[in-house]
Scaffold this active site. Structure first.
Site, PDB file in Angstrom:
ATOM      1  N   HIS A 477       0.837  -1.204   0.000  1.00  0.00           N
ATOM      2  CA  HIS A 477       0.000   0.000   0.000  1.00  0.00           C
ATOM      3  C   HIS A 477       0.875   1.258   0.000  1.00  0.00           C
ATOM      4  O   HIS A 477       0.721   2.142  -0.854  1.00  0.00           O
ATOM      5  CB  HIS A 477      -0.917  -0.015   1.224  1.00  0.00           C
ATOM      6  N   GLU A 478       1.779   1.341   0.961  1.00  0.00           N
ATOM      7  CA  GLU A 478       2.620   2.536   1.054  1.00  0.00           C
ATOM      8  C   GLU A 478       3.570   2.630  -0.141  1.00  0.00           C
ATOM      9  O   GLU A 478       3.891   3.730  -0.605  1.00  0.00           O
ATOM     10  CB  GLU A 478       3.399   2.538   2.367  1.00  0.00           C
ATOM     11  N   HIS A 481       1.850   4.382  -2.912  1.00  0.00           N
ATOM     12  CA  HIS A 481       1.965   5.837  -2.767  1.00  0.00           C
ATOM     13  C   HIS A 481       3.332   6.315  -3.249  1.00  0.00           C
ATOM     14  O   HIS A 481       3.453   7.352  -3.911  1.00  0.00           O
ATOM     15  CB  HIS A 481       1.794   6.235  -1.302  1.00  0.00           C
ATOM     16  N   HIS A 484       3.665   6.633  -6.897  1.00  0.00           N
ATOM     17  CA  HIS A 484       2.969   7.846  -7.333  1.00  0.00           C
ATOM     18  C   HIS A 484       3.904   9.044  -7.217  1.00  0.00           C
ATOM     19  O   HIS A 484       3.905   9.944  -8.072  1.00  0.00           O
ATOM     20  CB  HIS A 484       1.725   8.045  -6.456  1.00  0.00           C
TER      21      HIS A 484
END
Length: 691
Positions: A477-478, A481, A484
């Site tokens: 999940h992190e 990010h 991104h």
């Protein structure tokens, strides 16, 4: 002894101009903050006193692309506040209390400067021949000033100053209270009989925690790698109760860390700010710049999810209660099902249905191999590579720093990874940046320095760090990010990377979680840390079969948080209710079990009180609709399909906030998302509806 030079005031002289953590002293921060404000003010004076007609280049870019020493305030603020979450201490906390009102006052001075706003307004009215990205920046800049009170009269501006300064300080106090309360609690066990049921990994971690404090026996804390296994495996019901109540009553006690009145005041401050700016509620103010666009659409999503998932969630609850009653039937003293039984019996039910639990998988998720797996996934999807560079300074020995290279071998980013809990670190997991991406005036593409901070299981004297599948998902999940941030490729820093609308920002992160149960991915890194044997096909099949185990309950839990958030920030009148009773009423239609009278989520709900998700927690479910819909494209063409991955990179990960997020999504997907893919993934049958 040579004279100390404040590292913030000179070129860093480090690899890729990374932060020289090893040279920073506590006193450097305040000096750099004050000098940064002075330089900021000097630049603004130059802008507003420029005799030339206001243009995009001499007005907007001057506030966006500061050169040389003009980036000082951003430079020191980024480092200080990142470390305030990841590696704080009493001295840092005290400085934060001192510096926060000064920074808020300075921000207000800039946003409420009538001469600066007039120049921006003139550019907004009369601009010509701007690129789409320049137009987006101009609109954001103008709207940012308006939303910060630029159109208010003098009385309104002064009122807004007071409200924002108070809100800023209370948000800081909320976070500091929560960290202190969470770190203050310990369950110290000296009788090994009280460890019954706990796996060896949990015992070793607790023994290490005790040793680090010079204590005998075992120490359990409220950090998730300690708390979660205890609640899942301990047969000591009274100790589970003690742990549960400790965690769920933090910041409600009669002490200086009580957050109840702080939460009330924050809700009212945000309502007053929104109403001063012409909005009915704070949610209306926030949602103007969200994909959801209004309160009605948020509630439509939350209500649709309740309608779709609640029948299944009730069946899940009934299964748990049946198992509990069956086990109670063998005991002389009957008791009722309580919240501290939930994780324990959920685990038992999972074992009964799928013969699967977290401990079976831990040996296959050794941290260094998981790192290789996650980096390898990024390589297969996007062609990028990671190389640890020990010459890059870090702020704690636990932190690893990597250089990231693109598929053509060119330098792409710096990536920091901070894996384990410690005293000065907030709970949870997050991604942040020490430097954002932008293109400078000379045309150089300044690449980002991205950091992920987590609280994963620590290594012990006898074992390396062995993760649960849930922790692997957190890492993914992190890391989503961070991709991104690392793939950002825009001209302006304020539009790059994760600087997007908040109900879009979770798409790249939640998208990456999908890979956690894909056999093709697991086969690349999931090997037993002792034998080297791959994760057996049988276990992978059980993982896949159990994918939707308690999925409806998990969905309603997230929906309940969204309902609570919206209940606070749709208030139109002064909020005077009792926080604890208000909370229980606000999320009632998504809650399956009766709530204990003294427990409270609000006072520890950092996302909506201090973390930027106020009136935005629904974003996780909104983005989940997007991520399920997006991953369906990968499933159709192959989860490692480079063409699909390149499209995702080009249209989602690289564009930042340069365009409306729905336009970016439709360019990747070929149309708007529906809830259908999410329902299919979770095994929920319902008619297709648009978001």
């Amino acid at each position: 002894m040579s004279e100390h030079i404040n590292p913030f005031l000179v070129p860093y002289g480090t690899p890729h101009d990374t932060v020289p953590f090893d040279r920073i002293r506590l006193e450097d921060y305040e000096e750099a903050f004050m000098e940064g404000i002075r330089r900021d003010n000097e630049q603004i004076e130059k802008t507003i006193n420029n005799p030339e007609k206001p243009t995009f280049d001499n007005t907007i870019i001057n506030t966006e692309e500061d050169e040389g020493y003009y980036d000082l305030l951003s430079r020191v603020s980024t480092v200080f506040f990142n470390l305030l979450s990841a590696e704080t201490n009493d001295e840092m906390d005290a400085l934060a209390q001192k510096i926060q009102p000064i920074l808020t006052q300075h921000s207000n001075d800039v946003r409420l400067n009538p001469r600066l706003f007039e120049r921006i307004r003139q550019v907004h009215l009369h601009h010509r021949r701007l690129t789409a990205e320049e137009k987006r920046l101009l609109d954001n800049c103008y709207d940012g000033f308006v939303r910060s009170g630029a159109l208010l009269d003098d009385e309104g501006k002064e009122k807004l100053r007071q409200l924002t300064e108070e809100a800023s300080m209370l948000s800081l106090q909320f976070s500091q209270n929560l960290l202190k309360e969470n770190k203050a609690f310990q369950l110290h066990i000296t009788d090994d009989a009280q460890l019954d049921g706990l796996p060896e990994t949990a015992r070793e971690a607790a023994a290490l925690a005790a040793t680090e404090q010079g204590k005998q026996g075992w120490v359990f804390t409220l950090d998730m790698p300690s708390y979660s296994p205890f609640m899942t495996y301990s047969t000591q019901r009274e100790l589970r109760k003690q742990m549960y109540l400790a965690r769920n009553t933090v910041c409600t006690h009669d002490n200086s860390e009580n957050n109840i009145e702080i939460c009330k005041r924050l809700v009212n401050l945000r309502r007053e700010i929104a109403q001063l700016l012409g909005y009915k509620t704070y949610a209306d103010y926030v949602l103007k710049h969200r994909m959801a666009s209004n309160v009605r659409n948020v509630y439509r999503l939350l209500d649709d999810l309740i309608d779709a998932y609640k029948p299944t969630a009730l069946k899940e609850r009934e299964e748990l209660h049946k198992l509990f009653k069956k086990e109670q039937g063998n005991k002389k003293t009957q008791t009722s099902y309580e919240p501290w039984d939930s994780a324990f019996y959920t685990h038992k039910l999972q074992m009964k249905k799928y013969n699967l639990d977290a401990e079976m998988l831990r040996p296959y998720f050794e941290l260094s191999r998981v790192i290789d797996g996650v980096f390898g996934l990024a390589n297969r999807l996007y062609g990028i590579t990671f190389k640890e560079n020990k010459d890059i300074p870090v702020y704690h020995p636990d932190v690893k720093a990597y250089e990231v290279f693109d598929k053509d071998g060119s330098y792409l980013a710096v990536f920091y990874a901070d894996f384990h809990p410690r005293k000065g670190k907030q709970g949870g997991a997050w991604m942040t940046e020490f430097q954002g991406q932008y293109i400078d005036r000379k045309g150089e593409n300044v690449r980002p320095h991205v950091s992920v901070v987590m609280n994963l299981t620590k290594p012990t004297a006898d074992r390396p760090a062995l993760l649960t599948l849930s922790e692997v998902e957190t890492f993914l999940h992190e890391f989503g990010h961070s991709l991104h941030g690392m793939f950002a490729n825009t001209r302006f820093e304020s539009l790059s990377g994760t600087n997007v609308w908040w109900d879009f920002v979770e798409l790249p992160s939640q998208f990456m979680e999908n890979f956690a149960i894909e056999k093709e991915f697991l086969r690349t890194f999931a090997f037993h840390y002792q034998t080297g044997e791959p994760l057996p096909d049988e276990l992978i099949q059980r993982i896949v079969k159990s994918r939707n185990f308690m999925a409806a309950t998990a969905c309603l839990r997230q929906v309940s948080f969204g309902l609570l958030d919206m209940a606070y920030y749709t208030q139109r009148e002064a909020f005077t209710a009792d926080i604890i009773s208000f909370e229980k009423k606000a999320w009632k239609k998504a809650i399956l079990s009766e709530q204990l009278p003294d427990t409270c989520m609000t006072v520890q709900f950092s996302h909506i009180m201090a973390g930027g998700y106020s009136a935005g927690y629904y974003s996780y479910k909104w983005a989940e609709v997007l991520d399920a819909d997006a991953f369906a494209v990968f499933k159709r063409h192959g989860i490692f399909n480079p063409k699909t991955a390149q499209s995702f990179r080009d249209n989602i990960l690289s564009k930042g906030g340069t365009e409306h997020p729905m336009e970016l999504y439709k360019r990747f997907r070929g149309g708007e998302p529906t809830i259908d893919a999410l329902l299919k993934r979770n095994g929920i049958k319902r008619e297709t509806k648009k978001v």
